[in-house]
Design an enzyme around this catalytic site. Structure first.
Site, PDB file in Angstrom:
ATOM      1  CB  CYS A 167      16.911  69.350  42.375  1.00 42.42           C
ATOM      2  SG  CYS A 167      16.820  69.642  44.145  1.00 42.42           S
ATOM      3  CB  CYS A 186      19.490  67.755  45.656  1.00 45.02           C
ATOM      4  SG  CYS A 186      20.127  68.652  44.257  1.00 45.02           S
ATOM      5  CE  LYS A 216      23.036  64.692  47.887  1.00 44.29           C
ATOM      6  NZ  LYS A 216      23.809  65.473  46.945  1.00 44.29           N
ATOM      7  CE1 TYR A 266      29.052  69.687  44.909  1.00 46.71           C
ATOM      8  CE2 TYR A 266      30.485  69.950  43.019  1.00 46.71           C
ATOM      9  CZ  TYR A 266      29.791  70.495  44.084  1.00 46.71           C
ATOM     10  OH  TYR A 266      29.841  71.833  44.318  1.00 46.71           O
ATOM     11  CD  GLU A 274      27.055  64.580  47.050  1.00 49.44           C
ATOM     12  OE1 GLU A 274      26.159  64.199  46.260  1.00 49.44           O
ATOM     13  OE2 GLU A 274      27.119  65.741  47.502  1.00 49.44           O
ATOM     14  CG  HIS A 290      32.609  75.936  74.778  1.00 45.13           C
ATOM     15  ND1 HIS A 290      33.652  75.357  74.082  1.00 45.13           N
ATOM     16  CD2 HIS A 290      32.600  75.380  76.014  1.00 45.13           C
ATOM     17  CE1 HIS A 290      34.259  74.491  74.891  1.00 45.13           C
ATOM     18  NE2 HIS A 290      33.636  74.479  76.050  1.00 45.13           N
ATOM     19  CD  GLU A 298      34.180  75.958  70.910  1.00 46.60           C
ATOM     20  OE1 GLU A 298      34.447  76.916  71.642  1.00 46.60           O
ATOM     21  OE2 GLU A 298      33.776  74.859  71.333  1.00 46.60           O
TER      22      GLU A 298
HETATM   23  P1  NDP Z   1      31.933  66.262  38.050  1.00 51.29           P
HETATM   24  O1  NDP Z   1      32.244  67.017  36.843  1.00 51.29           O
HETATM   25  O2  NDP Z   1      31.959  66.917  39.393  1.00 51.29           O
HETATM   26  O3  NDP Z   1      32.862  64.978  38.148  1.00 51.29           O
HETATM   27  C1  NDP Z   1      33.060  64.114  37.066  1.00 51.29           C
HETATM   28  C2  NDP Z   1      34.175  63.165  37.451  1.00 51.29           C
HETATM   29  O4  NDP Z   1      34.316  62.179  36.463  1.00 51.29           O
HETATM   30  C3  NDP Z   1      35.513  63.890  37.577  1.00 51.29           C
HETATM   31  O5  NDP Z   1      36.195  63.308  38.667  1.00 51.29           O
HETATM   32  C4  NDP Z   1      36.177  63.570  36.230  1.00 51.29           C
HETATM   33  O6  NDP Z   1      37.574  63.534  36.315  1.00 51.29           O
HETATM   34  C5  NDP Z   1      35.653  62.177  35.990  1.00 51.29           C
HETATM   35  N1  NDP Z   1      35.615  61.830  34.568  1.00 51.29           N
HETATM   36  C6  NDP Z   1      35.100  62.552  33.555  1.00 51.29           C
HETATM   37  N2  NDP Z   1      35.226  61.874  32.382  1.00 51.29           N
HETATM   38  C7  NDP Z   1      35.831  60.708  32.681  1.00 51.29           C
HETATM   39  C8  NDP Z   1      36.242  59.593  31.910  1.00 51.29           C
HETATM   40  N3  NDP Z   1      36.055  59.565  30.590  1.00 51.29           N
HETATM   41  N4  NDP Z   1      36.849  58.574  32.541  1.00 51.29           N
HETATM   42  C9  NDP Z   1      37.039  58.626  33.881  1.00 51.29           C
HETATM   43  N5  NDP Z   1      36.681  59.627  34.655  1.00 51.29           N
HETATM   44  C10 NDP Z   1      36.079  60.672  34.054  1.00 51.29           C
HETATM   45  O7  NDP Z   1      30.508  65.626  37.750  1.00 51.29           O
HETATM   46  P2  NDP Z   1      29.447  64.903  38.645  1.00 51.29           P
HETATM   47  O8  NDP Z   1      28.744  64.045  37.671  1.00 51.29           O
HETATM   48  O9  NDP Z   1      30.019  64.301  39.867  1.00 51.29           O
HETATM   49  O10 NDP Z   1      28.511  66.111  39.091  1.00 51.29           O
HETATM   50  C11 NDP Z   1      27.989  67.014  38.139  1.00 51.29           C
HETATM   51  C12 NDP Z   1      27.641  68.319  38.781  1.00 51.29           C
HETATM   52  O11 NDP Z   1      26.452  68.170  39.544  1.00 51.29           O
HETATM   53  C13 NDP Z   1      28.667  68.836  39.770  1.00 51.29           C
HETATM   54  O12 NDP Z   1      29.689  69.564  39.153  1.00 51.29           O
HETATM   55  C14 NDP Z   1      27.837  69.699  40.669  1.00 51.29           C
HETATM   56  O13 NDP Z   1      27.766  70.981  40.122  1.00 51.29           O
HETATM   57  C15 NDP Z   1      26.491  69.026  40.663  1.00 51.29           C
HETATM   58  N6  NDP Z   1      26.268  68.258  41.904  1.00 51.29           N
HETATM   59  C16 NDP Z   1      26.215  68.914  43.086  1.00 51.29           C
HETATM   60  C17 NDP Z   1      26.017  68.234  44.268  1.00 51.29           C
HETATM   61  C18 NDP Z   1      25.983  68.983  45.555  1.00 51.29           C
HETATM   62  O14 NDP Z   1      25.776  70.184  45.517  1.00 51.29           O
HETATM   63  N7  NDP Z   1      26.184  68.324  46.699  1.00 51.29           N
HETATM   64  C19 NDP Z   1      25.859  66.781  44.284  1.00 51.29           C
HETATM   65  C20 NDP Z   1      25.954  66.192  42.982  1.00 51.29           C
HETATM   66  C21 NDP Z   1      26.152  66.902  41.858  1.00 51.29           C
HETATM   67  P3  NDP Z   1      38.477  64.879  36.218  1.00 51.29           P
HETATM   68  O15 NDP Z   1      38.435  65.515  37.576  1.00 51.29           O
HETATM   69  O16 NDP Z   1      39.833  64.342  35.897  1.00 51.29           O
HETATM   70  O17 NDP Z   1      37.896  65.706  35.137  1.00 51.29           O
END
Ligand code: NDP
Length: 451
Positions: free
Chosen positions: A42, A47, A50, A177, A181, A434, A439
């Site tokens: 984080c 976080c 970022k 995410y 982002e 407002h 709102e």
């Molecule tokens: P996510 O699990 O959210 O996303 C991973 C993405 O990669 C998905 O779109 C997945 O597709 C894709 N993917 C996985 N494997 C492959 C592959 N072999 N080839 C192509 N695409 C692939 O993980 P993140 O790394 O984005 O984030 C991890 C976690 O960190 C989040 O779940 C969240 O909990 C936390 N986080 C929170 C944030 C916030 O609160 N603002 C910010 C950043 C992270 P598919 O959907 O098809 O599985």
């Protein structure tokens, strides 16, 4: 049997640091080992940096809008070097704060890697070994690259903060995410961003209408987003990497960034050897009190792969201390967690999506989408969305989904109402503030559909 410590925490991220210092404040003898930097994902590579990058990336639009509001704006370029120097100084400061919090509470810190030797013993990379009545594993997770030719050349989220300079073009793989982002951040900072997501729509698991609007806004802001597309292979070439994609194209990008998910940090820690059960993704299996299959060993945060969010890890740490050191068994509440995705615009969400709720019971959908005053005045076409998913039977608001600048701030407050079990009528009898965007959340009178 006497132990060196009452608690040995492995991992100095948000969850581990909180548990260590609160247990120490209760009078426990606590030690913590961290092999990298205090603050964890984080603070050091997630976080916090970022969000500072999100702020940095929003200035070009703000400057353009300032002109529309009558200001004379002379905009120079963006200096990644100036920004990252300041960013690194801020991260150093925060790491110092984390160390002080621990030492101030009497936690003994070991800057070393720790592995488990038995149910009550950890051994450190320094060669030392210590016994503890309880061991708490809070080692977090790490980004993973997919298994494909050339993937080792690609960046992951940890690397983004250490770039010497920003690339001119980047291909982002993934639709979660982190992918979304960083697509918005890098686009805002002037990088030409292409994003490939293998599924039909980005941000799987979030409300369909919210995902749709964010995808539309991302494309409108200049991100070249392709769904139903994935990378097949990458090879070094002049000026970057040549990418073969599943959509039949071959293109060159200066950098490739894999945002393809994360894996719990459990490799080589001696966990399975001492009887701690791991799940299929390497996550530590725990019960509702964060206790593993070895009773003296607990685990919290991303390493358990429950809900990978900082505030959740912190709450798991607090519940662990309550259970183990305060004699008050406290299960972790994972229900109705509000969360935000810091895309541009942001998504703020709490509770069930329309799709989840309507699969369970009849619901009414209240939804409005409009051009917000501030951007519309500046001539922008951007839209925002406010949506409530309401139970027909109980009238409770089952889900609230906001797509708007500042949605992260809004959903924190809406989250209180939803967690309290507010009904649609409770929202209705709350007076509007407002003129604001939010709102609309209390002025939607008629459902747009039932489902
Ligand atoms: P996510 O699990 O959210 O996303 C991973 C993405 O990669 C998905 O779109 C997945 O597709 C894709 N993917 C996985 N494997 C492959 C592959 N072999 N080839 C192509 N695409 C692939 O993980 P993140 O790394 O984005 O984030 C991890 C976690 O960190 C989040 O779940 C969240 O909990 C936390 N986080 C929170 C944030 C916030 O609160 N603002 C910010 C950043 C992270 P598919 O959907 O098809 O599985």
């Amino acid at each position: 049997m006497s132990f060196d410590y009452d608690l040995f925490v492995i991992g100095g991220g948000s969850g581990g640091v909180r548990a260590a210092r609160v247990a120490a404040a209760e009078g426990a003898r606590v030690a913590l080992a961290e092999e990298d930097r205090y603050g964890g994902t984080c603070v050091i590579r997630g976080c916090v940096p970022k969000k500072l990058m999100v702020f940095a990336s929003e200035y070009p639009d703000a400057m353009e809008d300032a002109r529309a509001y009558g200001w004379t704006v002379h905009s120079g370029g963006f200096s990644w070097q100036d920004f990252s120097t300041k960013l690194n100084a801020e991260l150093d400061r925060l790491e110092g704060v984390y160390r002080k919090l621990l030492s101030g509470n009497g936690v003994t810190m070991y800057d070393a890697r720790a592995v488990l030797k038995d149910a009550h013993t950890v051994s450190l990379s320094t060669g030392e070994s210590f016994t503890a009545k309880h061991i708490l594993v809070a080692t977090g997770g790490r980004p993973v690259r997919p298994d494909l030719p050339g993937a080792e050349h690609g960046l992951v989220s940890d690397d983004i903060f250490h770039l010497d300079e920003l690339p001119k073009s980047i291909l982002i793989i993934g639709g979660g995410y982190i992918a979304c982002e960083f697509a918005c951040i890098l686009n805002g900072l002037g990088v030409q961003v292409t994003q490939y997501y293998r599924g039909a729509q980005i941000l799987r698991g979030f409300d369909d209408e919210a995902r749709g609007l964010v995808a539309e806004e991302m494309r409108q802001s200049g991100i070249d987003l392709h769904v139903g597309s994935n990378i097949l292979e990458m090879a070094s070439t002049e000026g970057g990497y040549r990418i073969k994609a599943t959509n039949g194209t071959e293109k060159v990008f200066e950098q490739v960034f894999f945002a393809t998910g994360r894996k719990p940090n459990t490799d080589g820690m001696g966990l399975q050897e001492i009887g701690v059960e791991l799940g299929r993704n390497g996550e530590i299996v725990v019960d509702e009190y964060s206790q593993t299959t070895v009773p003296s060993v607990y685990a919290i945060g991303d390493v358990t792969d429950r809900v990978a969010l900082t505030p959740v890890a912190i709450r798991e740490g607090m519940a662990f201390v309550e259970t183990v050191f305060k004699g008050n068994p406290t299960p972790v509440d994972h229900e109705l967690i509000p969360t935000a995705i810091f895309t541009q615009p942001e998504i703020g969400t709490v509770g069930m999506t329309e799709e989840e709720a309507s699969a369970k019971e009849p619901v009414e959908i209240y939804c409005t989408s409009f051009k917000p005053m501030q951007q519309a005045f500046a001539g922008r076409q951007n839209r925002v969305m406010m949506k409530l998913v309401v139970s027909k039977a109980s009238r409770r608001v089952l889900g609230c989904h906001i797509v708007a600048p500042g949605a992260g701030e809004m959903i924190q407050l809406a989250g209180v109402a939803v967690k309290m079990g507010a009904t649609k009528e409770d929202f209705d009898r709350t007076c509007a503030v407002h003129p604001t965007m939010s709102e609309e959340i209390v002025t939607m009178k008629t459902p747009i559909r039932t489902a």
